[in-house]
Write a protein that holds these residues in place. Structure first.
Motif, PDB file in Angstrom:
ATOM      1  N   GLU A 187      64.909  36.036 -24.139  1.00  0.00           N
ATOM      2  CA  GLU A 187      63.444  35.141 -24.677  1.00  0.00           C
ATOM      3  C   GLU A 187      63.653  35.082 -26.343  1.00  0.00           C
ATOM      4  O   GLU A 187      64.614  35.072 -26.673  1.00  0.00           O
ATOM      5  CB  GLU A 187      62.727  36.807 -26.063  1.00  0.00           C
ATOM      6  N   THR A 188      62.364  33.410 -25.321  1.00  0.00           N
ATOM      7  CA  THR A 188      62.037  32.396 -26.538  1.00  0.00           C
ATOM      8  C   THR A 188      61.165  32.852 -27.063  1.00  0.00           C
ATOM      9  O   THR A 188      59.975  32.516 -27.158  1.00  0.00           O
ATOM     10  CB  THR A 188      62.318  31.155 -26.149  1.00  0.00           C
ATOM     11  N   PHE A 189      61.837  32.371 -29.037  1.00  0.00           N
ATOM     12  CA  PHE A 189      60.492  32.256 -30.029  1.00  0.00           C
ATOM     13  C   PHE A 189      60.914  30.547 -30.245  1.00  0.00           C
ATOM     14  O   PHE A 189      61.341  30.565 -30.614  1.00  0.00           O
ATOM     15  CB  PHE A 189      60.508  33.328 -31.101  1.00  0.00           C
ATOM     16  N   SER A 190      59.223  30.527 -30.442  1.00  0.00           N
ATOM     17  CA  SER A 190      58.957  29.222 -30.377  1.00  0.00           C
ATOM     18  C   SER A 190      57.996  28.897 -31.906  1.00  0.00           C
ATOM     19  O   SER A 190      57.410  29.910 -32.536  1.00  0.00           O
ATOM     20  CB  SER A 190      58.028  28.508 -30.144  1.00  0.00           C
ATOM     21  N   GLY A 191      58.562  28.173 -32.730  1.00  0.00           N
ATOM     22  CA  GLY A 191      57.495  27.685 -33.833  1.00  0.00           C
ATOM     23  C   GLY A 191      58.086  29.337 -35.615  1.00  0.00           C
ATOM     24  O   GLY A 191      56.800  29.265 -35.441  1.00  0.00           O
ATOM     25  N   LEU A 192      59.359  29.385 -35.569  1.00  0.00           N
ATOM     26  CA  LEU A 192      59.678  29.755 -36.142  1.00  0.00           C
ATOM     27  C   LEU A 192      59.489  28.678 -37.916  1.00  0.00           C
ATOM     28  O   LEU A 192      60.627  28.334 -37.386  1.00  0.00           O
ATOM     29  CB  LEU A 192      60.773  30.469 -35.921  1.00  0.00           C
ATOM     30  N   THR A 193      59.029  29.534 -38.360  1.00  0.00           N
ATOM     31  CA  THR A 193      59.147  28.522 -39.919  1.00  0.00           C
ATOM     32  C   THR A 193      60.634  28.587 -40.673  1.00  0.00           C
ATOM     33  O   THR A 193      61.271  30.215 -41.184  1.00  0.00           O
ATOM     34  CB  THR A 193      57.927  28.875 -40.361  1.00  0.00           C
ATOM     35  N   ARG A 221      62.821  31.792 -54.063  1.00  0.00           N
ATOM     36  CA  ARG A 221      62.252  30.775 -53.192  1.00  0.00           C
ATOM     37  C   ARG A 221      62.848  29.631 -53.486  1.00  0.00           C
ATOM     38  O   ARG A 221      62.339  29.244 -54.848  1.00  0.00           O
ATOM     39  CB  ARG A 221      61.065  31.072 -52.622  1.00  0.00           C
ATOM     40  N   ALA A 222      63.154  28.928 -52.934  1.00  0.00           N
ATOM     41  CA  ALA A 222      63.489  27.759 -53.441  1.00  0.00           C
ATOM     42  C   ALA A 222      62.294  26.150 -53.183  1.00  0.00           C
ATOM     43  O   ALA A 222      61.242  26.634 -52.359  1.00  0.00           O
ATOM     44  CB  ALA A 222      63.967  26.614 -52.946  1.00  0.00           C
ATOM     45  N   THR A 223      61.851  25.892 -54.369  1.00  0.00           N
ATOM     46  CA  THR A 223      60.573  24.849 -54.271  1.00  0.00           C
ATOM     47  C   THR A 223      61.230  23.490 -54.867  1.00  0.00           C
ATOM     48  O   THR A 223      62.340  23.252 -55.355  1.00  0.00           O
ATOM     49  CB  THR A 223      59.915  25.707 -55.556  1.00  0.00           C
ATOM     50  N   GLY A 224      60.425  22.589 -54.442  1.00  0.00           N
ATOM     51  CA  GLY A 224      60.578  21.723 -54.511  1.00  0.00           C
ATOM     52  C   GLY A 224      61.814  20.789 -53.517  1.00  0.00           C
ATOM     53  O   GLY A 224      62.263  19.696 -53.386  1.00  0.00           O
ATOM     54  N   LEU A 225      61.592  22.028 -52.334  1.00  0.00           N
ATOM     55  CA  LEU A 225      63.079  21.132 -51.524  1.00  0.00           C
ATOM     56  C   LEU A 225      62.185  21.258 -50.011  1.00  0.00           C
ATOM     57  O   LEU A 225      61.590  21.705 -49.849  1.00  0.00           O
ATOM     58  CB  LEU A 225      63.961  22.200 -51.032  1.00  0.00           C
ATOM     59  N   LYS A 226      62.581  19.740 -49.164  1.00  0.00           N
ATOM     60  CA  LYS A 226      61.903  19.805 -48.123  1.00  0.00           C
ATOM     61  C   LYS A 226      63.121  19.716 -47.009  1.00  0.00           C
ATOM     62  O   LYS A 226      63.981  19.053 -47.059  1.00  0.00           O
ATOM     63  CB  LYS A 226      61.225  18.261 -48.091  1.00  0.00           C
ATOM     64  N   LEU A 227      62.870  21.179 -45.883  1.00  0.00           N
ATOM     65  CA  LEU A 227      63.722  21.295 -44.699  1.00  0.00           C
ATOM     66  C   LEU A 227      63.164  20.448 -43.635  1.00  0.00           C
ATOM     67  O   LEU A 227      62.150  20.303 -43.232  1.00  0.00           O
ATOM     68  CB  LEU A 227      62.995  22.733 -44.949  1.00  0.00           C
ATOM     69  N   VAL A 228      64.232  19.926 -43.425  1.00  0.00           N
ATOM     70  CA  VAL A 228      64.416  19.452 -41.931  1.00  0.00           C
ATOM     71  C   VAL A 228      65.131  19.841 -40.966  1.00  0.00           C
ATOM     72  O   VAL A 228      66.090  20.015 -40.751  1.00  0.00           O
ATOM     73  CB  VAL A 228      64.600  18.036 -42.100  1.00  0.00           C
ATOM     74  N   GLU A 262      61.394  22.015 -39.929  1.00  0.00           N
ATOM     75  CA  GLU A 262      60.518  22.873 -40.780  1.00  0.00           C
ATOM     76  C   GLU A 262      60.444  24.080 -40.139  1.00  0.00           C
ATOM     77  O   GLU A 262      59.927  25.184 -40.183  1.00  0.00           O
ATOM     78  CB  GLU A 262      59.127  22.354 -41.399  1.00  0.00           C
ATOM     79  N   GLN A 263      60.468  24.190 -38.741  1.00  0.00           N
ATOM     80  CA  GLN A 263      59.933  25.041 -37.658  1.00  0.00           C
ATOM     81  C   GLN A 263      61.334  24.909 -36.309  1.00  0.00           C
ATOM     82  O   GLN A 263      61.901  23.638 -36.527  1.00  0.00           O
ATOM     83  CB  GLN A 263      58.758  24.484 -36.759  1.00  0.00           C
ATOM     84  N   VAL A 264      61.962  26.151 -36.270  1.00  0.00           N
ATOM     85  CA  VAL A 264      63.405  26.060 -35.196  1.00  0.00           C
ATOM     86  C   VAL A 264      62.489  26.887 -34.026  1.00  0.00           C
ATOM     87  O   VAL A 264      60.990  27.972 -33.909  1.00  0.00           O
ATOM     88  CB  VAL A 264      64.268  26.319 -35.821  1.00  0.00           C
ATOM     89  N   GLU A 265      63.166  26.789 -32.276  1.00  0.00           N
ATOM     90  CA  GLU A 265      63.198  27.709 -31.986  1.00  0.00           C
ATOM     91  C   GLU A 265      64.503  28.793 -31.483  1.00  0.00           C
ATOM     92  O   GLU A 265      65.066  28.459 -31.944  1.00  0.00           O
ATOM     93  CB  GLU A 265      62.841  26.718 -30.286  1.00  0.00           C
ATOM     94  N   VAL A 266      64.025  29.753 -31.713  1.00  0.00           N
ATOM     95  CA  VAL A 266      65.086  30.582 -31.569  1.00  0.00           C
ATOM     96  C   VAL A 266      65.341  31.540 -30.424  1.00  0.00           C
ATOM     97  O   VAL A 266      64.271  31.609 -30.086  1.00  0.00           O
ATOM     98  CB  VAL A 266      65.528  31.599 -32.543  1.00  0.00           C
ATOM     99  N   SER A 267      66.482  31.584 -29.077  1.00  0.00           N
ATOM    100  CA  SER A 267      66.422  32.482 -28.262  1.00  0.00           C
ATOM    101  C   SER A 267      67.413  33.710 -28.216  1.00  0.00           C
ATOM    102  O   SER A 267      68.514  33.141 -28.777  1.00  0.00           O
ATOM    103  CB  SER A 267      67.625  31.570 -27.150  1.00  0.00           C
ATOM    104  N   VAL A 268      67.295  34.493 -27.487  1.00  0.00           N
ATOM    105  CA  VAL A 268      67.411  35.559 -27.983  1.00  0.00           C
ATOM    106  C   VAL A 268      67.691  36.409 -26.408  1.00  0.00           C
ATOM    107  O   VAL A 268      66.725  36.089 -26.006  1.00  0.00           O
ATOM    108  CB  VAL A 268      67.321  36.897 -29.010  1.00  0.00           C
TER     109      VAL A 268
END
Length: 198
Positions: A155-161, A171-178, A180-186
């Motif tokens: 199964e594939t999960f899309s739009g995981l933050t 939690r980290a603040t002031g960081l920009k992650l690129v 921001e969302q990923v797709e994971v298949s398990v």
């Protein structure tokens, strides 16, 4: 012969041999050799019918053809056949050239797969019922090895933050992650419950 000798002379004890070493392609005729009969003393041959044995001889040739595995049934629903190997995977057929021309493959006798859930090996034979009579097939025993593996679900999960955690907590603040969302298949074995949720 006398009555006792005749009772002794049953068909299975009498053999007439023909020396076919001089046979040639096409029509052949050979006289029955009475001397080849192993008869007790006092027994005489009165008549041989027919006195001549006739046959047509054909020139034979060899052809190597691949074996096609025939299966019957299905493996356990939680498994699938990963490989089916025949050893050897081809046979030699001997016979008249005309009879061999159209033979391209030869099937095996059915290989049972019913409810199979582990690797196994068994002996099968080439399926001769579809061949013209009189052909010689070698070898006659074929080793079939079936390898199975557990069927897996995916199964594939899309739009995981994505969240960034600071070592030691928080939690980290002031960081920009690129990104921001990923797709994971398990994937997981089909016999088990679903392995993960979004």
């Amino acid at each position: 012969a006398n009555t006792a000798q005749l009772r002794f002379l049953v068909d299975r004890k009498l053999h007439v041999w023909i020396n076919a070493a001089s046979a040639r392609e096409g029509y052949n005729a050979f006289s029955v050799d009475i001397d080849s009969l192993d008869l007790p003393r006092g027994v005489q041959v009165r008549r041989v019918t027919p006195p001549i044995v006739e046959f047509d001889a054909v020139k034979t040739t060899n052809k190597i053809v691949p074996l096609k595995p025939e299966t019957v049934g299905s493996v356990n629903p939680n498994y699938r056949v990963r490989a089916l190997i025949l050893e050897p995977d081809e046979v030699t057929i001997q016979g008249p050239h005309e009879a061999l021309e159209e033979i391209e493959t030869l099937s095996t006798t059915p290989i049972p797969l019913e409810d199979l859930n582990r690797d196994t090996s068994l002996t099968v034979t080439p399926l001769l019922s579809d061949l013209p009579p009189g052909l010689i097939v070698t070898p006659r025993e074929i080793r079939a090895t079936i390898t199975v593996e557990e069927r897996r679900l995916e199964e594939t999960f899309s739009g995981l933050t994505i969240d960034a955690l600071i070592k030691g907590g928080g939690r980290a603040t002031g960081l920009k992650l690129v990104p921001e969302q990923v797709e994971v298949s398990v994937s997981w074995p089909s016999a088990r419950q679903r392995a993960i949720t979004a």
